[in-house]
Write a protein that holds these residues in place. Structure first.
Motif, PDB file in Angstrom:
ATOM      1  N   THR A 179     -15.415  42.019 -29.922  1.00 14.68           N
ATOM      2  CA  THR A 179     -15.662  43.809 -30.416  1.00 14.68           C
ATOM      3  C   THR A 179     -16.656  43.835 -28.586  1.00 14.68           C
ATOM      4  O   THR A 179     -16.506  44.404 -27.960  1.00 14.68           O
ATOM      5  CB  THR A 179     -16.668  44.121 -31.139  1.00 14.68           C
ATOM      6  N   ARG A 182     -14.584  43.311 -25.445  1.00 14.42           N
ATOM      7  CA  ARG A 182     -13.765  44.132 -25.236  1.00 14.42           C
ATOM      8  C   ARG A 182     -14.849  46.047 -24.620  1.00 14.42           C
ATOM      9  O   ARG A 182     -14.422  46.163 -24.127  1.00 14.42           O
ATOM     10  CB  ARG A 182     -14.092  45.354 -26.669  1.00 14.42           C
ATOM     11  N   ILE A 183     -16.135  45.268 -24.609  1.00 12.39           N
ATOM     12  CA  ILE A 183     -17.161  46.210 -23.932  1.00 12.39           C
ATOM     13  C   ILE A 183     -16.818  45.869 -22.287  1.00 12.39           C
ATOM     14  O   ILE A 183     -16.929  45.448 -21.580  1.00 12.39           O
ATOM     15  CB  ILE A 183     -18.600  46.241 -24.134  1.00 12.39           C
ATOM     16  N   ASP A 184     -16.441  47.328 -21.911  1.00 11.72           N
ATOM     17  CA  ASP A 184     -16.616  47.304 -20.450  1.00 11.72           C
ATOM     18  C   ASP A 184     -17.821  46.992 -20.055  1.00 11.72           C
ATOM     19  O   ASP A 184     -19.239  48.220 -20.401  1.00 11.72           O
ATOM     20  CB  ASP A 184     -16.847  49.262 -20.043  1.00 11.72           C
ATOM     21  N   ARG A 185     -18.117  46.092 -18.887  1.00 14.10           N
ATOM     22  CA  ARG A 185     -19.296  46.123 -18.375  1.00 14.10           C
ATOM     23  C   ARG A 185     -19.799  47.222 -17.327  1.00 14.10           C
ATOM     24  O   ARG A 185     -20.510  46.940 -17.330  1.00 14.10           O
ATOM     25  CB  ARG A 185     -18.698  44.730 -17.502  1.00 14.10           C
ATOM     26  N   ASN A 186     -19.085  47.694 -16.453  1.00  9.22           N
ATOM     27  CA  ASN A 186     -19.976  48.605 -16.000  1.00  9.22           C
ATOM     28  C   ASN A 186     -20.441  49.709 -16.423  1.00  9.22           C
ATOM     29  O   ASN A 186     -21.253  50.930 -15.898  1.00  9.22           O
ATOM     30  CB  ASN A 186     -18.270  49.925 -15.755  1.00  9.22           C
ATOM     31  N   LEU A 187     -19.832  50.038 -18.289  1.00 11.57           N
ATOM     32  CA  LEU A 187     -21.246  51.040 -19.288  1.00 11.57           C
ATOM     33  C   LEU A 187     -22.488  50.296 -18.392  1.00 11.57           C
ATOM     34  O   LEU A 187     -23.695  50.938 -18.444  1.00 11.57           O
ATOM     35  CB  LEU A 187     -20.896  50.999 -19.773  1.00 11.57           C
ATOM     36  N   GLU A 189     -23.669  48.102 -16.370  1.00 16.74           N
ATOM     37  CA  GLU A 189     -24.543  48.402 -14.913  1.00 16.74           C
ATOM     38  C   GLU A 189     -24.855  49.887 -14.834  1.00 16.74           C
ATOM     39  O   GLU A 189     -26.132  50.010 -13.983  1.00 16.74           O
ATOM     40  CB  GLU A 189     -23.214  48.249 -14.209  1.00 16.74           C
ATOM     41  N   LEU A 209     -21.371  50.286 -29.397  1.00 17.55           N
ATOM     42  CA  LEU A 209     -20.339  50.241 -29.664  1.00 17.55           C
ATOM     43  C   LEU A 209     -19.663  48.897 -30.043  1.00 17.55           C
ATOM     44  O   LEU A 209     -18.328  48.769 -29.980  1.00 17.55           O
ATOM     45  CB  LEU A 209     -20.035  49.548 -27.854  1.00 17.55           C
TER      46      LEU A 209
END
Length: 287
Positions: A179, A182-187, A189, A209
């Motif tokens: 899981t 799958r987390i968007d690294r932009n979030l 940042e 998340l």
């Protein structure tokens, strides 16, 4: 007929029918057989296929049943809490602190090395380590930490839970790590740019998340611990019991109706626990 066979609904049912047959034959049918046998009675020499609530009356009328179930919930709750902390920590380190995909894969495979051997071997390996004259006590005495061996290290609730944690932590690591990847690294940042601290980012972004993975790992760990009996038998020195051991003892005495009744109650308990967990988080996001 050709239109009927080529319709999406019929095609879907035809594709699903082999798996449905396998599940019906090897899952549903055995459970139904256990349910039927749970209403039979048994003597010292035979099983009587007569409908009776005798097994359930004895089960719910005995204080031993409630103590055993309470002990089972205790093992499951403590093991779940410890594996959650360890699993989340390991998964967080692999997902966010190891930058190289090669190292992530390598370190993740290292976590699976204990699974290359039998569960029983891994469990029994703790006995010479935790024994009265084992490595742990000998080391602590040589360092001057203790004056005499610690009796509670082995054949106790501590050793049972330690073995459970050792056996089932990976079942918590895998879904949480999956899981987190799958987390968007932009979030993350964006949270950092907004002035969030590391803890705030962890609590308000990563943890929410990661809930589907945590829930899947929790289901795995809780169900495995509640159904395990061999670990409790060996690591407690037969001084403690859970529901699995209760069923095992009935089977050893050829009391199959009684064992079936206990198994049915355990199955219902596990299903209710899983249903409660599924109401907290929608794990379909993970599937």
């Amino acid at each position: 007929m050709q239109r009927l066979l080529t319709s999406p609904n019929v095609t879907g049912w035809l594709l699903a029918s082999p798996l449905a047959f396998v599940l019906a034959a090897f899952l549903v049918l055995p459970i139904l057989m256990i349910l039927v046998v749970s209403f039979w009675t048994a003597t010292e020499f035979s099983i009587v296929p007569a409908f009776s609530f005798e097994n359930y009356e004895f089960l719910f009328g005995s204080p031993v049943t409630y103590r055993v179930f309470l002990n089972t919930f205790k093992y499951a709750a403590i093991t779940w809490a410890v594996t959650l902390v360890l699993g989340f920590t390991v998964a967080y380190f692999l997902a966010f602190h190891v930058r190289s995909r090669t190292w992530q894969t390598t370190l993740f495979l290292l976590c699976t090395i204990p699974f290359w051997t039998s569960n029983i071997i891994r469990m029994i390996s703790w006995i010479p380590f935790l024994g009265r004259n084992g490595i742990a006590n000998s080391t602590l005495i040589s360092w001057g930490v203790i004056d005499e061996p610690l009796e509670w290290l082995l054949f106790s609730d501590f050793s049972v839970i330690l073995a459970f944690v050792h056996l089932y932590t990976l079942f918590m690591v895998v879904p949480i790590f999956n899981t987190m990847m799958r987390i968007d690294r932009n979030l993350i940042e964006a949270a950092t740019d907004a002035g969030a601290t590391g803890f705030q980012t962890l609590w308000n972004v990563i943890l929410p998340l990661t809930k589907p993975g945590i829930m899947i790992g929790s289901i795995f760990v809780i169900t495995l611990v509640m159904g395990d009996f061999i670990t409790v038998r060996f690591m407690s020195g037969s001084q403690a019991a859970n529901v699995g051991r209760l069923i095992s003892n009935d089977i050893a005495l050829l009391q199959y109706p009684s064992a079936s009744a206990t198994a049915v109650v355990l199955l219902v308990t596990v299903l209710l626990t899983i249903s409660a967990l599924l109401r907290l988080v929608d794990i379909r996001k993970e599937l």
